[in-house]
Write a protein that holds these residues in place. Structure first.
Motif, mmCIF file in Angstrom:
data_model
loop_
_atom_site.group_PDB
_atom_site.id
_atom_site.type_symbol
_atom_site.label_atom_id
_atom_site.label_comp_id
_atom_site.label_asym_id
_atom_site.label_seq_id
_atom_site.Cartn_x
_atom_site.Cartn_y
_atom_site.Cartn_z
ATOM 1 N N LEU A 171 0.832 -1.206 0.000
ATOM 2 C CA LEU A 171 0.000 0.000 0.000
ATOM 3 C C LEU A 171 0.866 1.255 0.000
ATOM 4 O O LEU A 171 0.548 2.243 -0.665
ATOM 5 N N ALA A 172 1.973 1.215 0.753
ATOM 6 C CA ALA A 172 2.838 2.391 0.848
ATOM 7 C C ALA A 172 3.580 2.636 -0.458
ATOM 8 O O ALA A 172 3.832 3.780 -0.844
ATOM 9 N N ALA A 173 3.915 1.550 -1.165
ATOM 10 C CA ALA A 173 4.696 1.687 -2.389
ATOM 11 C C ALA A 173 3.865 2.268 -3.525
ATOM 12 O O ALA A 173 4.395 2.892 -4.440
ATOM 13 N N ALA A 174 2.527 2.037 -3.499
ATOM 14 C CA ALA A 174 1.688 2.508 -4.599
ATOM 15 C C ALA A 174 1.611 4.034 -4.600
ATOM 16 O O ALA A 174 1.644 4.658 -3.545
ATOM 17 N N ASP A 175 1.491 4.607 -5.822
ATOM 18 C CA ASP A 175 1.362 6.054 -5.954
ATOM 19 C C ASP A 175 -0.120 6.402 -5.930
ATOM 20 O O ASP A 175 -0.805 6.344 -6.949
ATOM 21 N N TRP A 176 -0.617 6.748 -4.758
ATOM 22 C CA TRP A 176 -2.071 6.883 -4.598
ATOM 23 C C TRP A 176 -2.631 8.078 -5.348
ATOM 24 O O TRP A 176 -3.769 8.050 -5.807
ATOM 25 N N GLY A 177 -1.844 9.110 -5.471
ATOM 26 C CA GLY A 177 -2.317 10.288 -6.199
ATOM 27 C C GLY A 177 -2.642 9.937 -7.637
ATOM 28 O O GLY A 177 -3.731 10.199 -8.147
ATOM 29 N N ARG A 178 -1.690 9.253 -8.298
ATOM 30 C CA ARG A 178 -1.916 8.891 -9.699
ATOM 31 C C ARG A 178 -3.014 7.858 -9.833
ATOM 32 O O ARG A 178 -3.819 7.897 -10.762
ATOM 33 N N LEU A 179 -3.040 6.920 -8.879
ATOM 34 C CA LEU A 179 -4.070 5.873 -8.928
ATOM 35 C C LEU A 179 -5.470 6.477 -8.888
ATOM 36 O O LEU A 179 -6.336 6.131 -9.678
ATOM 37 N N SER A 180 -5.675 7.411 -7.947
ATOM 38 C CA SER A 180 -7.022 7.953 -7.801
ATOM 39 C C SER A 180 -7.368 8.836 -8.993
ATOM 40 O O SER A 180 -8.515 8.887 -9.423
ATOM 41 N N ASP A 181 -6.362 9.485 -9.564
ATOM 42 C CA ASP A 181 -6.612 10.266 -10.784
ATOM 43 C C ASP A 181 -7.049 9.358 -11.929
ATOM 44 O O ASP A 181 -7.907 9.721 -12.743
ATOM 45 N N ALA A 182 -6.417 8.179 -12.006
ATOM 46 C CA ALA A 182 -6.705 7.286 -13.133
ATOM 47 C C ALA A 182 -7.990 6.499 -12.912
ATOM 48 O O ALA A 182 -8.860 6.465 -13.781
ATOM 49 N N PHE A 183 -8.130 5.899 -11.715
ATOM 50 C CA PHE A 183 -9.195 4.892 -11.538
ATOM 51 C C PHE A 183 -10.421 5.402 -10.797
ATOM 52 O O PHE A 183 -11.431 4.733 -10.778
ATOM 53 N N ARG B 284 -12.109 8.631 -10.995
ATOM 54 C CA ARG B 284 -12.582 9.947 -11.424
ATOM 55 C C ARG B 284 -14.103 9.962 -11.393
ATOM 56 O O ARG B 284 -14.766 9.288 -12.175
ATOM 57 N N SER B 285 -14.665 10.754 -10.472
ATOM 58 C CA SER B 285 -16.114 10.702 -10.273
ATOM 59 C C SER B 285 -16.874 11.223 -11.486
ATOM 60 O O SER B 285 -17.976 10.755 -11.789
ATOM 61 N N ASP B 286 -16.287 12.190 -12.239
ATOM 62 C CA ASP B 286 -17.021 12.701 -13.398
ATOM 63 C C ASP B 286 -17.142 11.627 -14.468
ATOM 64 O O ASP B 286 -18.201 11.457 -15.084
ATOM 65 N N VAL B 287 -16.054 10.834 -14.665
ATOM 66 C CA VAL B 287 -16.112 9.739 -15.650
ATOM 67 C C VAL B 287 -17.103 8.682 -15.187
ATOM 68 O O VAL B 287 -17.944 8.207 -15.962
ATOM 69 N N ALA B 288 -17.004 8.325 -13.925
ATOM 70 C CA ALA B 288 -17.920 7.321 -13.396
ATOM 71 C C ALA B 288 -19.362 7.791 -13.544
ATOM 72 O O ALA B 288 -20.233 7.034 -13.997
ATOM 73 N N PRO C 277 -13.854 3.551 -15.827
ATOM 74 C CA PRO C 277 -14.958 2.633 -16.166
ATOM 75 C C PRO C 277 -14.679 1.179 -15.791
ATOM 76 O O PRO C 277 -15.604 0.432 -15.477
ATOM 77 N N LEU C 278 -13.394 0.781 -15.830
ATOM 78 C CA LEU C 278 -13.069 -0.612 -15.459
ATOM 79 C C LEU C 278 -13.449 -0.878 -14.009
ATOM 80 O O LEU C 278 -13.949 -1.951 -13.664
ATOM 81 N N VAL C 279 -13.203 0.113 -13.142
ATOM 82 C CA VAL C 279 -13.549 -0.048 -11.727
ATOM 83 C C VAL C 279 -15.057 -0.136 -11.569
ATOM 84 O O VAL C 279 -15.581 -0.984 -10.839
ATOM 85 N N VAL C 280 -15.777 0.732 -12.310
ATOM 86 C CA VAL C 280 -17.241 0.721 -12.226
ATOM 87 C C VAL C 280 -17.773 -0.644 -12.675
ATOM 88 O O VAL C 280 -18.616 -1.260 -12.001
ATOM 89 N N ALA C 281 -17.270 -1.129 -13.817
ATOM 90 C CA ALA C 281 -17.723 -2.435 -14.323
ATOM 91 C C ALA C 281 -17.415 -3.526 -13.303
ATOM 92 O O ALA C 281 -18.256 -4.384 -13.012
ATOM 93 N N GLY C 282 -16.197 -3.482 -12.757
ATOM 94 C CA GLY C 282 -15.821 -4.500 -11.769
ATOM 95 C C GLY C 282 -16.778 -4.522 -10.586
ATOM 96 O O GLY C 282 -17.225 -5.590 -10.157
#
Lengths: 258, 264
Positions: free
Chosen positions: B28-40, B42-46, B234-239
């Motif tokens: 969890l610490a190694a992941a780049d959370w800023g980029r992750l949340s930007d990519a996966f 995004r409430s407007d896309v969802a 959208p992949l997260v939403v579908a999942g």
């Protein structure tokens, strides 16, 4: 006409010869008890009568109908033969009432009301009228076996086959099943009973048949077979069954079935 | 220093917990959370995916699953009975079918239905358009698995049940229908529910048949939105929407297995 006429019956499972020439006649109204060591072919003989096992050779007539005839309508013959199994074989997905009505409805095409009425009569006869809505798993072994008897009786059979009906029961439950069977005897039912209950055979049988090694060794009225058996093998078997605590060490090893 | 057995067990257990927590924290610490949340995330896309994600994509996913399941169950039952038949060619056919379709990827079977059937029968087509093709394409594979499950269920019903039924004068088919099959299905309900879960996920392969905006299902819908918005939210939403279907089913299987265990 005899209820059952068996002539020259042979049955093999592969190379194992289980029945080696059986001749037996059961008259209407007779109660014949078959006794003998395990592996002697008693159950196979019984299962040949309603063709659950196909005989290798020989003839079997039930109420005059040759069941080994390829043109025989075996389902019609079986309708007249009730059978009770060692393991009860109640239908687990059906209630007691449905167990007793399903064949009446599907085979005899009785109406639901008629089938329910007959089921009620027969459940009453075995003392389980109050268990009609239960499932088999909720009943004791003795109760299950009595339902199985009611299920067979509901088809109005002319002949009943019993395949060690009390062998799977706890000792204290044997009596209730034997009591129901004694009731059938009193009503004049023709019965062929494979059993280890020697007291029952002695009391109710019109004839006792002793089998060993796929053959009938000796038969006769219970008083004779139990009282003064003619054959050494019968004597040895009865000694082991009736006086198990008096079997001496020197007798062990001399297996009766060999 | 020698530890007593009890101390040693305790040390090992604590070590197990510590290693487990450390690994998870490290990932969890190694992941780049800023980029992750930007990519996966995004409430407007969802938000732009709704309501179509549910009214069309989720709905079609469920329809495809149910159609393929009913088709597969029916064919699977027939195949199971053929495998247990006394007629030798029936057994051969059923065995060959099961081995073949269990061995082929579902995707390949869908391709063959999509391209092979029009070639083989140029003047006909599978009725129901894409729905029909999906039913057959996924159902053919599901049938192979379900046939084996049902066969095992039938064989798990004690032989005495059939004997008792035959003894009462029932014909073999009658005894199967009234006595054996109802008990066999009770036994196989948990594995068959698992089969629905697998089918739900296999509907993600349907895109190879060429779906339109009205016949689209979750995975294709998410993929299309990903392309148009250039963002993987959208992949997260579908999942999540797949889990809406599969998690209750998993729960159901667990409940059914508990009930079956109680009835034994």
């Amino acid at each position: 006409m005899a209820a059952i006429e068996i002539g020259g019956l042979h049955k093999s499972f592969g190379s194992l010869e289980v029945l080696r020439g059986i001749d037996l006649t059961v008259e209407t109204g007779e109660v014949v008890c078959v006794i003998g060591p395990s592996g002697s072919g008693k159950s196979t003989l019984l299962r040949c009568v309603n063709f659950l096992e196909e005989p290798t050779r020989g003839s079997i007539r039930v109420a005059g109908v040759e069941v080994t005839d390829p043109d025989c309508d075996i389902d019609a013959v079986r309708r007249g033969i009730g059978m009770v199994f060692q393991q009860f074989n109640l239908f687990g997905h059906l209630t007691v009432r449905e167990n007793v009505t399903i064949a009446q409805r599907r085979v005899l095409r009785r109406s639901r009301a008629e089938a329910d009425r007959i089921a009620g009569v027969n459940l009453d006869r075995v003392g389980l009228a109050d268990k009609a809505a239960s499932y088999p798993a909720q009943l004791s072994g003795g109760q299950q076996q009595r339902v199985a008897i009611a299920r067979a009786l509901a088809m109005d059979p002319q002949l009943m086959l019993f395949d060690e009906p009390t062998s799977a029961l706890d000792p204290e439950l044997v009596g209730e099943v034997l009591a129901v069977m004694r009731g059938l005897v009193a009503d004049g039912m023709t019965m062929l009973v494979v059993t280890h209950e020697m007291a029952f055979a002695r009391e109710v049988a019109s004839r006792v048949v002793f089998m060993d090694g796929g053959l009938i060794v000796e038969q006769g009225p219970p008083a004779e077979v139990f009282g003064k058996p003619r054959e050494e093998r019968t004597r040895a078997f009865l000694h082991r069954v009736l006086e198990p605590t008096r079997v001496s060490e020197s007798e062990i090893g001399a297996h009766l079935t060999d | 220093m020698k530890l007593s057995p009890r101390r040693r067990r305790r040390v090992f257990r604590v070590a197990g917990y510590v290693i487990f927590v450390l690994v998870i924290v490290a990932v969890l610490a190694a992941a780049d959370w800023g980029r992750l949340s930007d990519a996966f995330f995004r409430s407007d896309v969802a938000g732009s995916m709704f309501p179509e994600a549910i009214t069309i994509a989720l709905r079609n996913t469920i329809i495809y699953t149910l159609l393929a399941f009913v088709f597969g169950l029916t064919l699977g039952l027939i195949l199971a009975l053929m495998r247990l038949s006394t007629i030798l060619p029936y057994r051969w056919f059923a065995t060959a079918y099961i081995e073949l379709f269990r061995g082929l990827p579902a995707l390949l079977v869908l391709f063959m239905i999509g391209y092979g059937v029009p070639l083989a029968f140029p003047d006909r087509e599978i009725p129901g358009g894409v729905y029909g093709s999906v039913t057959v394409g996924l159902g053919l594979t599901a049938a192979a698995y379900m046939a084996e499950t049902i066969r095992a269920g039938i064989q798990a019903v004690p032989k005495g049940q059939l004997e008792a039924a035959r003894t009462l004068g029932m014909s073999h088919p009658r005894a199967m229908v009234s006595i054996v099959l109802p008990q066999a299905f009770r036994i196989v309900i948990p594995p068959l529910t698992n089969e629905i879960i697998l089918l739900t996920k296999d509907t993600s392969l349907v895109y190879v048949l060429g779906v339109t905006s009205s016949t689209i299902e979750l995975t294709k819908f998410a993929g299309d939105t990903l392309n148009s918005r250039v963002n993987p939210t959208p992949l997260v939403v579908a999942g999540l929407l797949y889990l809406v279907i599969t998690l209750p089913l998993s729960q159901l299987v667990r409940g059914l297995e508990r009930r079956a265990a109680r009835e034994r």
